[in-house]
Design a protein around this motif. Structure first.
Motif, PDB file in Angstrom:
ATOM      1  N   LYS A 225     -11.892  31.268  -0.633  1.00 21.52           N
ATOM      2  CA  LYS A 225     -11.540  31.680  -1.956  1.00 21.52           C
ATOM      3  C   LYS A 225     -13.069  31.645  -2.680  1.00 21.52           C
ATOM      4  O   LYS A 225     -13.266  32.809  -3.326  1.00 21.52           O
ATOM      5  CB  LYS A 225     -10.720  30.753  -2.962  1.00 21.52           C
TER       6      LYS A 225
ATOM      7  N   PHE B 206     -13.506  41.139   3.132  1.00 22.01           N
ATOM      8  CA  PHE B 206     -12.021  41.125   2.789  1.00 22.01           C
ATOM      9  C   PHE B 206     -11.261  39.666   2.984  1.00 22.01           C
ATOM     10  O   PHE B 206     -11.585  39.062   4.402  1.00 22.01           O
ATOM     11  CB  PHE B 206     -11.333  42.047   4.031  1.00 22.01           C
ATOM     12  N   LEU B 207     -10.456  39.251   2.311  1.00 23.74           N
ATOM     13  CA  LEU B 207      -9.581  37.872   2.525  1.00 23.74           C
ATOM     14  C   LEU B 207      -8.095  38.350   2.673  1.00 23.74           C
ATOM     15  O   LEU B 207      -7.725  38.920   1.780  1.00 23.74           O
ATOM     16  CB  LEU B 207      -9.763  36.936   1.164  1.00 23.74           C
ATOM     17  N   ALA B 208      -7.672  37.902   3.741  1.00 28.07           N
ATOM     18  CA  ALA B 208      -6.228  37.933   4.012  1.00 28.07           C
ATOM     19  C   ALA B 208      -5.520  36.765   3.371  1.00 28.07           C
ATOM     20  O   ALA B 208      -6.055  35.622   3.875  1.00 28.07           O
ATOM     21  CB  ALA B 208      -5.963  38.078   5.432  1.00 28.07           C
ATOM     22  N   PHE B 209      -4.976  36.832   2.340  1.00 24.99           N
ATOM     23  CA  PHE B 209      -4.553  35.694   1.710  1.00 24.99           C
ATOM     24  C   PHE B 209      -3.198  34.677   2.364  1.00 24.99           C
ATOM     25  O   PHE B 209      -2.578  35.484   3.067  1.00 24.99           O
ATOM     26  CB  PHE B 209      -3.796  36.144   0.312  1.00 24.99           C
TER      27      PHE B 209
ATOM     28  N   ASP C  46      -3.880  35.002 -10.797  1.00 29.49           N
ATOM     29  CA  ASP C  46      -3.729  35.486  -9.446  1.00 29.49           C
ATOM     30  C   ASP C  46      -3.602  36.758  -8.979  1.00 29.49           C
ATOM     31  O   ASP C  46      -4.015  37.218  -8.097  1.00 29.49           O
ATOM     32  CB  ASP C  46      -2.890  34.304  -8.709  1.00 29.49           C
ATOM     33  N   GLU C  47      -2.481  37.399  -9.793  1.00 26.77           N
ATOM     34  CA  GLU C  47      -2.329  38.732  -9.567  1.00 26.77           C
ATOM     35  C   GLU C  47      -3.302  39.512  -9.736  1.00 26.77           C
ATOM     36  O   GLU C  47      -4.057  40.345  -8.987  1.00 26.77           O
ATOM     37  CB  GLU C  47      -1.202  39.224 -10.270  1.00 26.77           C
TER      38      GLU C  47
ATOM     39  N   GLN D 146      -3.636  46.292   5.114  1.00 25.88           N
ATOM     40  CA  GLN D 146      -4.653  46.600   3.963  1.00 25.88           C
ATOM     41  C   GLN D 146      -6.437  46.480   4.673  1.00 25.88           C
ATOM     42  O   GLN D 146      -7.086  47.283   4.321  1.00 25.88           O
ATOM     43  CB  GLN D 146      -4.805  45.316   2.817  1.00 25.88           C
TER      44      GLN D 146
ATOM     45  N   PHE E 275      -6.535  38.726  -9.758  1.00 22.20           N
ATOM     46  CA  PHE E 275      -7.641  38.346  -8.547  1.00 22.20           C
ATOM     47  C   PHE E 275      -7.194  38.995  -7.326  1.00 22.20           C
ATOM     48  O   PHE E 275      -7.950  39.478  -6.409  1.00 22.20           O
ATOM     49  CB  PHE E 275      -7.697  36.784  -8.212  1.00 22.20           C
ATOM     50  N   TYR E 276      -5.882  39.090  -7.043  1.00 16.54           N
ATOM     51  CA  TYR E 276      -5.445  39.635  -5.896  1.00 16.54           C
ATOM     52  C   TYR E 276      -5.799  41.002  -5.711  1.00 16.54           C
ATOM     53  O   TYR E 276      -6.421  41.596  -4.665  1.00 16.54           O
ATOM     54  CB  TYR E 276      -3.852  39.667  -5.815  1.00 16.54           C
TER      55      TYR E 276
ATOM     56  N   GLU F 284      -0.969  42.333   4.897  1.00 13.15           N
ATOM     57  CA  GLU F 284      -2.458  42.050   4.638  1.00 13.15           C
ATOM     58  C   GLU F 284      -3.252  42.547   5.722  1.00 13.15           C
ATOM     59  O   GLU F 284      -4.333  43.177   5.574  1.00 13.15           O
ATOM     60  CB  GLU F 284      -2.521  40.387   4.939  1.00 13.15           C
TER      61      GLU F 284
ATOM     62  N   SER G 175      -9.588  41.268  -5.373  1.00 13.72           N
ATOM     63  CA  SER G 175     -10.041  41.203  -3.920  1.00 13.72           C
ATOM     64  C   SER G 175      -9.875  42.448  -3.016  1.00 13.72           C
ATOM     65  O   SER G 175     -10.310  42.334  -1.928  1.00 13.72           O
ATOM     66  CB  SER G 175      -9.197  39.821  -3.280  1.00 13.72           C
ATOM     67  N   ARG G 176      -9.111  43.347  -3.389  1.00 10.76           N
ATOM     68  CA  ARG G 176      -8.802  44.648  -2.792  1.00 10.76           C
ATOM     69  C   ARG G 176      -9.766  45.708  -3.328  1.00 10.76           C
ATOM     70  O   ARG G 176      -9.618  46.856  -3.075  1.00 10.76           O
ATOM     71  CB  ARG G 176      -7.481  45.046  -2.887  1.00 10.76           C
TER      72      ARG G 176
ATOM     73  N   PRO H  73       0.418  35.940   0.039  1.00 10.07           N
ATOM     74  CA  PRO H  73       0.049  37.122  -0.523  1.00 10.07           C
ATOM     75  C   PRO H  73       0.955  37.312  -1.630  1.00 10.07           C
ATOM     76  O   PRO H  73       2.228  36.901  -1.629  1.00 10.07           O
ATOM     77  CB  PRO H  73       0.441  38.247   0.609  1.00 10.07           C
ATOM     78  N   LEU H  74       0.292  37.982  -2.756  1.00 11.49           N
ATOM     79  CA  LEU H  74       1.173  38.110  -4.106  1.00 11.49           C
ATOM     80  C   LEU H  74       2.133  39.033  -3.978  1.00 11.49           C
ATOM     81  O   LEU H  74       1.836  40.169  -3.451  1.00 11.49           O
ATOM     82  CB  LEU H  74       0.348  37.912  -5.106  1.00 11.49           C
TER      83      LEU H  74
ATOM     84  N   ALA I 178     -14.556  35.047  -1.590  1.00  7.07           N
ATOM     85  CA  ALA I 178     -13.945  35.983  -2.153  1.00  7.07           C
ATOM     86  C   ALA I 178     -14.061  36.329  -3.725  1.00  7.07           C
ATOM     87  O   ALA I 178     -14.009  37.036  -4.350  1.00  7.07           O
ATOM     88  CB  ALA I 178     -12.293  36.101  -1.878  1.00  7.07           C
TER      89      ALA I 178
END
Lengths: 427, 260
Positions: free
Chosen positions: B53, B89-92, A381-382, B166, A384-385, B163, A388-389, B95-96, B56
């Motif tokens: 998801k 762009f996907l705003a989660f 997931d990290e 970004q 992918f995060y 987010e 995704s940017r 966010p991680l 993205a």
């Protein structure tokens, strides 16, 4: 049958050790030093290279060490450019193959610091320190004590606050299959403060064996900020001991970074001899290809009001193998102790391996102690995060891996060392 | 804003997708044009987050049928990073946290990855820093957030604002906000909504995925879609959101013949 075989093996291991001992150079030393050598040599003659049946060497198989026929070493200084630390440009002591290399060193020491090679200094007053740490009887420590011909000696005078870091560089630069036995002694007198960078560098591609011992003494209220960097060449064996004694109210911090050698072992041992000491033992191991990198630490908190924290991280890739064993002893006398220990491991490949054993032995009842270990991979997931940017997967993995390492590197107090290590770990 | 003859940004046709072998999306259709703000609402488990998801490119979600065309290209063929660089762009929702990577470095690497893909020169640290500081205002963030590790120790509201920061830097053509409003207090919600409104333009589009009508008081949608059982069952304007708020989802499901 089994017994015969194991006897035969242990005698091989004893023979191999005595052969290593026989490689020690003759030495014209003062009486006390000679005596120290001979006592250690006598111990070594009763010992053998440890096998994986020894609990302390369970995960680190020294058989490859037995397969090399080691030679004595000689000093060589041609074509060497030791890594330099601008902050320590005037306070750098370089040893090549265990021998002081004045032409590579620069020792305009700040006030309150005496720094020298043992062979050149009046050594009588070092007698209470050299070879006197707990754990000095251990086999490789004994071998070093029996064999070393020179040592880096750093003494910080009482009340001296030394702003300039001191850089001790131990270079192995040998033609082939040499055993090199560097030795260092650091004595920080009461209320003094200093930063020490101890670095092991290997040149060339030949196999050699560095068997290093560093002893560090902190007297009351002294502070030492210690960075230890192991960058042996990729064929080398490295077994290194750091033995530390901390008198009351002293502060010792070690950041040990293990990058090099085919097979390496760092034994970090801290012994408290007075109350209310503070100990920090942070470590970073990066192992790739088929490297084996082992860290064994012992922290003996034997007095009240001690504080300790330890974070050891391993990043293991390819078929490499990392080992962490961290013992913390808190006996009855060590009331009001506060000890934390964490080992975090990142496995980057399915063939990578880590063996971890954080050990806390508490007898005292009024203490706060925590410990733990984690082993994981990069979080999908990290990755992918970051993707995704717009960051590609390979860069994302590299960024996350580097970030994992930076938690330790960021704790090193000397900017240029942080920078150099940052460059070494981000491919 | 609904505009005459505006460009179609996203077309989704009969999209089906699985997670762990279970079908979640069951024939989803949607078209979004430039300038428009769409909201997808629906009960838990309706597939809203799965849809975001899938757009993205999360590797755990397997597309089994249908197509997604983003500005003329087949979005499903692109890697997640390529989708981002081409303007998605996907705003989660969650966010991680990335310990050890500074927010500023993260933003710069992301921004420059997009610049590079566009054949533009990368911005150096100095110029980038200046640009980021201007964008901070969009989400009323303090610049001390830049030197901290990405989202580490941030409050829920701070993570969501990060987010949107970004998003402000990457300037997407299609911004998908997955439950960006959930868990926010009213002040944080106003800041986040204000940021989204500020970034919306006739050239880009916004897809809000939400549970709560409350968000739509601050970001006014042109279209409201009700999603359940992996499909869009009904589409209306912002009044539909009020109706859902008052009457719940059951009537939409019943009318569509979907079991609750």
């Amino acid at each position: 049958m089994t017994q015969v075989t194991s006897l035969a093996r242990s005698s091989d291991r004893a023979t191999a050790l005595s052969q290593l001992l026989e490689l020690r150079p003759a030495l014209q030393a003062s009486n006390w030093w000679q005596e120290l050598r001979e006592q250690a040599a006598a111990r070594v003659q009763e010992m053998a290279i440890p096998s994986s049946r020894d609990e302390d060497w369970r995960f680190t198989d020294l058989s490859p060490l037995l397969q090399v026929e080691f030679q004595a070493t000689s000093a060589r200084t041609e074509a060497i450019e030791p890594s330099s630390i601008p902050e320590a440009a005037q306070s750098c002591l370089v040893f090549v193959n265990g021998t002081f290399a004045p032409q590579l060193s620069s020792v305009e020491m700040p006030e309150g610091v005496s720094i020298a090679s043992l062979s050149q200094s009046n050594s009588e007053h070092l007698q209470p320190y050299l070879g006197r740490q707990q754990g000095a009887d251990e086999v490789f420590t004994s071998l070093n004590t029996a064999s070393f011909t020179d040592a880096a000696v750093v003494q910080i005078a009482r009340n001296a606050i030394v702003e300039t870091p001191i850089h001790l560089v131990f270079i192995s630069h040998t033609s082939s299959q040499a055993i090199v036995q560097p030795r260092a002694l650091v004595v920080a007198e009461a209320n003094s403060s200093v930063a020490i960078v101890e670095e092991y560098l290997g040149f060339g591609e030949d196999v050699y064996f560095t068997n290093a011992v560093t002893e560090i003494w902190l007297e009351a209220n002294a502070r030492i900020d210690h960075t230890r960097i192991q960058r042996e060449n990729s064929a080398a064996f490295h077994i290194g001991k750091t033995a530390v004694s901390q008198d009351r109210d002293s502060h010792y911090a070690c950041r040990a970074v293990n990058l090099g050698a085919k097979l390496s072992r760092h034994n970090l041992e801290v012994y408290q001899t007075g109350s209310q000491t503070e100990t920090v033992m942070d470590g970073l191991t990066i192992a790739r290809d088929n490297q084996l990198s082992d860290t064994h630490s012992i922290l003996a908190l034997t007095q009240p009001y001690g504080t300790s924290s330890q974070i050891h991280k391993c990043i293991v890739d390819d078929r490499a193998h990392a080992v962490f064993n961290g013992k913390v002893f808190v006996p009855k006398a060590a009331q009001k102790t506060n000890a934390n220990q964490v080992n975090r491991n990142l496995l980057l490949s399915p063939k990578a391996r880590v063996d971890t054993k954080p050990q806390l032995e508490i007898v005292a009842d009024d203490v706060r102690c925590t410990h733990g270990a984690t082993v994981g991979q990069l979080e999908a997931d990290e990755v992918f995060y970051l993707q995704s940017r717009g960051i590609d997967a390979a860069t994302a993995r590299r960024l996350l891996t580097t970030a994992f390492a930076y938690e330790i590197i960021d704790r090193i107090s000397i900017p240029s060392v942080r920078e150099t290590l940052g460059g070494l770990i981000s491919p | 804003m609904i505009q005459e003859n505006s460009e179609v940004i996203l077309t989704v046709r009969d999209l089906t997708a699985n997670v762990d072998g279970t079908q979640i999306l069951k024939g989803l259709n949607l078209e979004i044009k430039a300038g428009e703000i769409h909201a997808i609402m629906g009960p838990n488990g309706s597939g809203k987050s799965t849809f975001s998801k899938v757009l993205a490119g999360h590797p755990d979600y397997e597309v089994t049928g249908g197509e997604v065309i983003f500005q003329g290209q087949n979005l499903l063929e692109l890697e997640p990073e390529e989708r981002s660089r081409s303007g998605v762009f996907l705003a989660f929702q969650y966010p991680l946290e990335i310990p050890g990577v500074s927010n500023l470095d993260f933003l710069r690497v992301a921004f420059n990855a997009k610049r590079k893909a566009q054949g533009l020169e990368e911005l150096d640290a100095f110029d980038f820093d200046e640009m980021v500081r201007e964008k901070l205002d969009v989400v009323k963030m303090d610049d001390r957030f830049l030197s901290r590790s990405v989202n580490e120790g941030f409050s829920g509201g701070e993570k969501k604002r990060n987010e949107i920061l970004q998003m402000a830097i990457l300037e997407p053509t299609l911004a998908i906000l997955d439950e960006t409003d959930s868990g926010l207090d009213i002040d944080a919600l106003k800041i986040v909504a204000g940021g989204v409104n500020q970034l919306a333009s006739p050239q880009n589009a916004t897809l809000l995925i939400t549970h709560y009508q409350r968000l739509l008081n601050y970001i006014v949608p042109d279209f409201v879609h009700v999603m359940a059982a992996g499909r869009i069952l009904r589409t209306g304007d912002k009044e539909l959101a009020h109706e859902l708020e008052a009457k719940g989802y059951d009537w939409v499901l019943e009318e569509a013949g979907v079991g609750v």
